[in-house]
Design an enzyme around this catalytic site. Structure first.
Site, PDB file in Angstrom:
ATOM      1  N   CYS A  55       0.837  -1.212   0.000  1.00 26.61           N
ATOM      2  CA  CYS A  55       0.000   0.000   0.000  1.00 26.61           C
ATOM      3  C   CYS A  55       0.865   1.253   0.000  1.00 26.61           C
ATOM      4  CB  CYS A  55      -0.921   0.011   1.223  1.00 26.61           C
ATOM      5  SG  CYS A  55      -2.001  -1.421   1.319  1.00 26.61           S
ATOM      6  N   ARG A 138      -7.883  -4.541  -3.125  1.00 25.93           N
ATOM      7  CA  ARG A 138      -7.450  -3.356  -3.899  1.00 25.93           C
ATOM      8  C   ARG A 138      -8.444  -3.154  -5.048  1.00 25.93           C
ATOM      9  NH1 ARG A 138      -2.374  -2.630  -1.694  1.00 25.93           N
ATOM     10  NH2 ARG A 138      -1.578  -4.568  -0.833  1.00 25.93           N
TER      11      ARG A 138
HETATM   12  C1  BEZ Z   1       0.572  -4.621   1.880  1.00 26.10           C
HETATM   13  O1  BEZ Z   1       1.771  -4.835   1.894  1.00 26.10           O
HETATM   14  O2  BEZ Z   1       0.107  -3.554   1.489  1.00 26.10           O
HETATM   15  C2  BEZ Z   1      -0.345  -5.708   2.324  1.00 26.10           C
HETATM   16  C3  BEZ Z   1      -0.027  -7.013   2.055  1.00 26.10           C
HETATM   17  C4  BEZ Z   1      -0.872  -8.020   2.474  1.00 26.10           C
HETATM   18  C5  BEZ Z   1      -2.037  -7.706   3.166  1.00 26.10           C
HETATM   19  C6  BEZ Z   1      -2.360  -6.385   3.404  1.00 26.10           C
HETATM   20  C7  BEZ Z   1      -1.518  -5.385   2.977  1.00 26.10           C
END
Ligand code: BEZ
Length: 239
Positions: A55, A138
């Site tokens: 993110c 997402r």
């Molecule tokens: C992230 O790195 O943004 C992420 C990865 C797995 C689950 C939630 C967020």
């Protein structure tokens, strides 16, 4: 992925429908969506959680590309099921501490919605329990100036989005509206575009015989023409 879930029915807004409306608190103050964005294109997107690496890379990229979306008259609105103070602390950390792929001192100026109750996330089908029942996937909703959903894309938690593709989506939607054409696979401004299938046999025959100026036919149902990159860029910017 979470197993053994028995998902409750969720709302999944679809292409061609009006974007569901809601009021929310954001890092830039309250918003009334999509009413506040009437007359602009807007991308409403969700991310799973603040202070997570994928993110963070996405927000840095989106904030860096924001001027390019703005040239297309396209605004950005983010959302996660975190609270406002988490959002503020995360965005401050990004600006003050994170350097990534040549991006640093990145200020996220677009609103980030707090949605602890998951009300908005559920309204937009962003909670997909097979993937996670506690985090939004997402999701990306591209909404036109009349508040109609024009493109929907969902990615899983593990995969960062391709923001060049999202720019291309807005360019292609606007080019289709402006010129009454369709865009072929991997189209970019300046590439040939697809002209609508001829409405009558006579026009189709003329096209096949090369009599319609500027139109090339690969078969009766597949005809293309050139629109210059300059003409496309001129047509899709700031409208
Ligand atoms: C992230 O790195 O943004 C992420 C990865 C797995 C689950 C939630 C967020």
């Amino acid at each position: 992925m979470e197993n053994n879930v028995n998902p409750a029915p969720v709302s999944l807004p679809r292409i061609g429908e009006k974007a569901p409306s809601f009021k929310a608190v954001t890092t830039q103050g309250p918003i009334n969506f999509p009413g506040d964005y009437e007359g602009s294109w807007v991308i409403l997107f969700s991310h799973p959680a603040d202070f997570t690496p994928v993110c963070t890379s996405e927000f840095m990229t989106f904030a860096t590309l924001e001027p390019k979306f703005s040239e297309l008259n396209c605004k950005l609105v983010g959302l996660s099921v975190d609270g406002l103070y988490s959002h503020i602390a995360w965005l401050r950390t990004i600006k003050e501490k994170i350097e990534y792929k040549g991006m640093k001192d990145v200020e996220v100026k677009f609103p980030l919605i707090e949605d602890i109750t998951m009300e908005v996330a559920k309204l937009y089908g962003m909670i997909q329990p097979g993937e996670s029942s506690t985090k939004a996937v997402r999701a990306v909703f591209v909404i036109d100036p009349k508040g109609v959903i024009r493109t929907v894309v969902y990615y899983p938690l593990s995969m960062g989005r391709n923001f060049d593709e999202l720019l291309r989506v807005v360019q292609a939607l606007k080019a289709a509206d402006e010129f009454g054409i369709a865009t072929p696979a991997d189209w970019r401004p300046g590439d040939d575009v697809i002209v609508p299938t001829a409405g009558s046999c006579g026009v189709a025959k003329d096209r096949m015989d090369g009599k319609e100026s500027g139109v090339t036919c690969h078969d009766w149902f597949f005809c293309t023409k050139k629109i210059s990159k300059d003409d496309v860029i001129k047509a899709v910017t700031k409208k």
